[in-house]
Design an enzyme around this catalytic site. Sequence first.
Site, PDB file in Angstrom:
ATOM      1  NE  ARG A   1      38.625  37.908 -32.341  1.00  0.00           N
ATOM      2  CZ  ARG A   1      39.395  38.982 -32.934  1.00  0.00           C
ATOM      3  NH1 ARG A   1      39.643  39.879 -32.321  1.00  0.00           N
ATOM      4  NH2 ARG A   1      39.263  39.039 -34.160  1.00  0.00           N
TER       5      ARG A   1
ATOM      6  CG  HIS B   1      43.571  38.044 -37.087  1.00  0.00           C
ATOM      7  ND1 HIS B   1      42.932  38.437 -35.761  1.00  0.00           N
ATOM      8  CD2 HIS B   1      44.168  39.038 -37.260  1.00  0.00           C
ATOM      9  CE1 HIS B   1      43.242  39.492 -35.384  1.00  0.00           C
ATOM     10  NE2 HIS B   1      44.201  40.064 -36.318  1.00  0.00           N
TER      11      HIS B   1
ATOM     12  CD  GLU C   1      40.690  44.876 -36.895  1.00  0.00           C
ATOM     13  OE1 GLU C   1      41.640  45.260 -37.576  1.00  0.00           O
ATOM     14  OE2 GLU C   1      40.464  45.377 -35.843  1.00  0.00           O
TER      15      GLU C   1
ATOM     16  CG  ASN D   1      38.266  44.045 -33.635  1.00  0.00           C
ATOM     17  OD1 ASN D   1      37.648  43.413 -32.851  1.00  0.00           O
ATOM     18  ND2 ASN D   1      39.276  43.384 -34.398  1.00  0.00           N
TER      19      ASN D   1
ATOM     20  CE1 TYR E   1      43.615  48.192 -30.604  1.00  0.00           C
ATOM     21  CE2 TYR E   1      42.131  47.524 -32.410  1.00  0.00           C
ATOM     22  CZ  TYR E   1      43.045  47.170 -31.492  1.00  0.00           C
ATOM     23  OH  TYR E   1      43.467  45.845 -31.203  1.00  0.00           O
TER      24      TYR E   1
ATOM     25  CD  GLU F   1      41.679  42.921 -32.611  1.00  0.00           C
ATOM     26  OE1 GLU F   1      42.292  43.906 -32.758  1.00  0.00           O
ATOM     27  OE2 GLU F   1      41.791  41.858 -33.404  1.00  0.00           O
TER      28      GLU F   1
HETATM   29  C1  BGC Z   1      44.259  43.795 -35.432  1.00  0.00           C
HETATM   30  C2  BGC Z   1      45.312  43.104 -34.695  1.00  0.00           C
HETATM   31  C3  BGC Z   1      46.428  44.207 -34.259  1.00  0.00           C
HETATM   32  C4  BGC Z   1      45.747  45.420 -33.550  1.00  0.00           C
HETATM   33  C5  BGC Z   1      46.614  46.318 -33.352  1.00  0.00           C
HETATM   34  C6  BGC Z   1      43.815  45.027 -35.131  1.00  0.00           C
HETATM   35  O1  BGC Z   1      43.533  45.856 -36.092  1.00  0.00           O
HETATM   36  O2  BGC Z   1      43.037  42.944 -35.596  1.00  0.00           O
HETATM   37  O3  BGC Z   1      45.817  42.037 -35.381  1.00  0.00           O
HETATM   38  O4  BGC Z   1      47.388  43.704 -33.634  1.00  0.00           O
HETATM   39  O5  BGC Z   1      44.890  46.072 -34.183  1.00  0.00           O
HETATM   40  O6  BGC Z   1      47.243  47.009 -34.323  1.00  0.00           O
END
Ligand code: BGC
Length: 446
Positions: A78, A122, A167, A291, A293, A352
């Site tokens: 990607r 992006h 995002e 995505n 985190y 992600e």
């Molecule tokens: C984004 C990336 C970024 C990653 C880590 C995501 O929100 O799509 O571009 O590097 O998080 O912060």
Amino acid sequence: MVKRLELPVGFRWGVSTASYQVEGAVAEDGRGRSIWDEFVVRPGAVKDGHTGAVACDHYHRYREDVALMRELGLDGYRFSVAWPRVVPGGSGAVNSAGLDFYERLVDELLAAGITPLPTLFHWDLPQELEEGGGWLARDTAYRFAEYTEAVVGRLGDRVPAWITLNEPFVHMVYGYALGIHAPGRAMMLDALPAAHHQLLGHGLAAEVLRGHGRQVLIANNLTPVRPSSQDPADVAAAEAYDALHNRLFLDPLLLGRYPDLGAFGVETEGFVREGDLAVISGSGLDGLGVNYYNPTLISAPVDEGLPFTDVPIEGVERTAFGWPVVPDGLRELLVGLRERYGAALPPVTITENGCSVADEVGPDGAVDDRFRIDYLAGHVEAVARAVAEGVDVRGYYTWSLMDNFEWAEGYHQRFGLVHVDFETQRRTPKASYAWYRELISAHRAC
Ligand code: BGC
């Protein structure tokens, strides 16, 4: 040894990057200026004044990078296409030399047996469009569809599936509400039209992709939102935050309507025109890119401003960025999506997931990023648990192939499976790279 997990047959493994974060070559082959080229030179905007002018020099070193991907045994890569390379002025003339780069990259990937999964936006908007209002301007959505036509017209024959936006939530909040990212506007809730116009752009681009018989995805930053207590004020605050972060971007796409934003005291009537929601939801999604985190913990507001307070999650490990590590949040998110949207939820791909670690090349030349291995292993296991609970997850793309330009943090946060020395451009695969290769091959072997 990696742990083999129960994942669907044909589950796809990949890595993700983004144009401004890796390409460099910002003034080559007719590329126009982007909002990030302008933003990075503002004093104080990016840590230590770093810029993406060279980044990982992927523009010139993509062959070496694809070789690293092939060695990993990836199914997919990607990456994102830089709009200002293709349509330097944001609208009008198409720059064929810009498309040539993506054609070389796509052909190199295909020759390596890797399926390209491009993202069309992006965050590197052409600067000329910013001067006309950026995503606050409705017109940008139509320009996005034209640019999509230019890219898909050239590459669509070789690329089956496309991600329209990356995002839109983060772009709206960081770029337009808080001003931490380009274009650096700090409009708080007045930034909301930037959400709608991105979604409209998605819908218009989706129509273009459908016209070419291509599959359509979008990659949203999603987070499971937890109230800090069962106190009704905390629960209401968590619902408000969930509406802003998650539902503002998923309800229109999947249900054809906006969530109630009453807690924010904002109305969408001012900028949502008749027929827009049909455009946004009309083309449907072949897949939802997620995505992920970390989860978000929310309390009742402490002052008059926003209707929520973001509170730290205690008792968990943190990444170098300070983000809490909660792998089961990914299972919770995926199961929650299925419960909320039911049959309207398309198949999911994790587009992600990853973490920053203060990686260094050791005296023996190795990069021992055990922290990242544990992070990734925990999250992949969380995906398998979500699958066991019935969520249709088709793939996992880690962020990122290699260390790169981490937006306002410059080169200070390293997310890669591959270490990059930004002085020499030397690539050093980390321990997590070997671990990911083993994980992929263990799942391929069955
Ligand atoms: C984004 C990336 C970024 C990653 C880590 C995501 O929100 O799509 O571009 O590097 O998080 O912060």
